[in-house]
Design an enzyme around this catalytic site. Structure first.
Site, PDB file in Angstrom:
ATOM      1  N   TYR A 205       2.118  -5.648  -7.797  1.00  0.00           N
ATOM      2  CA  TYR A 205       2.980  -5.390  -8.957  1.00  0.00           C
ATOM      3  C   TYR A 205       2.204  -5.211 -10.261  1.00  0.00           C
ATOM      4  CZ  TYR A 205       6.253  -8.075  -5.930  1.00  0.00           C
ATOM      5  OH  TYR A 205       7.016  -8.572  -4.900  1.00  0.00           O
ATOM      6  N   CYS A 235     -11.005  -5.358   1.934  1.00  0.00           N
ATOM      7  CA  CYS A 235     -11.587  -4.011   1.889  1.00  0.00           C
ATOM      8  C   CYS A 235     -10.641  -2.997   1.237  1.00  0.00           C
ATOM      9  CB  CYS A 235     -11.960  -3.557   3.293  1.00  0.00           C
ATOM     10  SG  CYS A 235     -10.537  -3.431   4.369  1.00  0.00           S
TER      11      CYS A 235
END
Ligand SMILES: Cc1ncc(COP(=O)(O)O)c(C=O)c1O
Length: 305
Positions: A205, A235
């Protein structure tokens, strides 16, 4: 739904098709319906749950259909509810939604409860002295709306609210470890073990959490700050707790403390990238500590196989 019906748990139907399904499963039963009051609010479009663009609730234009389904299955609507979204610091949209819901409520006879939902925010920018949600002002503005409804409706159903974040967000911090620091093309990175699997809010968000750098036995001065990206060990380039945030210089071995992580923190935590989830420690009012959730192990990650 069947699980709730079997245990007499009040069920709120979020759509006409769910109400139809409820009627098929429990003819003659009593349930609630979630109304979309046409107003939404929240800190990010992904957490706005009222208004035309969202999947939630039954629109005002479909209210007649509710009564038709109730007639078909002899259902009683015991309550109506809404939840317009999460994290607002100013109550106007919530109060507008309350007024809309109460206007719609008058079309239902004998409601036992009316539930306005949650969403009240907490100050995530504490280090910049952000103020708290003003509950006193909210109460002052909410009460006349409810009083006027009760006068018109002729009785007072139970009025409910469902604060989540407001109760728990400030009750928790995440402590991680600085494992590496580096400079990439003029950007400074502080590498930690607080990945987006531990706290997803910043990458999901773009949420702000205040961050402190701590060094055991030596206070870290906040006088000299330089822009830094605090990242985790996942990653993904989006695996960042903050971007170019003025922070004290961090060293390998320091602790990183992420504030206000009690809401949508551990509950949204995952084992993405085969990262075991962290332990949780309760700090009691006398300062003593209790391990309330063990740190996950690699064996735990494999146990459903
Ligand atoms: C129906 C409902 N009520 C209440 C809440 C709590 O919201 P908040 O934590 O913003 O107060 C949620 C959160 O998703 C919700 O879906």
């Amino acid at each position: 739904m069947q699980y709730a019906i079997d245990r007499n748990i009040m069920t709120s139907c979020d759509s006409l098709s769910q109400l139809e399904q409820y009627g098929e499963l429990n003819p003659g039963g009593k349930c609630a319906v979630r109304i979309n009051p046409g107003v939404g609010a929240g800190h990010h479009e992904k957490v706005v749950t009222g208004g035309k663009k969202t999947k939630f609730g039954i629109s005002e234009s479909d209210i007649d259909e509710i009564f038709k389904i109730c007639d078909k299955y002899n259902l009683t609507i015991a309550g109506i509810n809404q939840h317009i979204g999460s994290l607002f610091m100013e109550p106007t949209p919530y109060l507008d939604a309350v007024a809309n819901l109460l206007r719609i409520a008058k079309r239902f006879d004998n409601l036992e409860f009316i539930d306005f939902g949650g969403g009240y925010g907490i100050p995530y920018h504490k280090l910049d002295d952000e103020k708290e949600y003003d509950m006193a002002d909210f109460k002052k503005r909410l009460e006349p709306i409810i009083d006027s409804f009760v006068a018109d409706y002729g009785k007072a159903p139970l009025f409910k609210s469902e604060p989540g974040r407001y109760c728990v967000a400030e009750g928790s911090v995440i402590l991680g470890r600085v494992h590496a620091t580096k400079d990439n093309s003029g950007h400074h990175f502080i590498g930690t073990d607080v990945g987006m699997n531990v706290l997803v809010r910043p990458s999901m968000y773009d949420s702000w959490h205040d961050i402190e750098i701590l060094r055991v036995g030596k206070p870290v001065s906040r006088k000299e700050l330089a822009p830094a990206n605090v990242c985790g060990n996942i990653c993904e380039s989006g695996d960042l707790l903050c971007k170019d945030r003025p922070l004290p210089k961090a060293e390998k071995g320091d602790l990183v403390c992420v504030l206000d992580t009690g809401a949508y923190g551990y509950s949204m935590c995952s084992t993405y990238n085969s990262r075991p989830r962290p332990a949780e420690v309760l700090v009691k009012s006398d300062g003593s500590l209790q391990l309330i959730r063990k740190r996950e192990t690699y064996e735990d990650l494999l146990k459903l196989m």
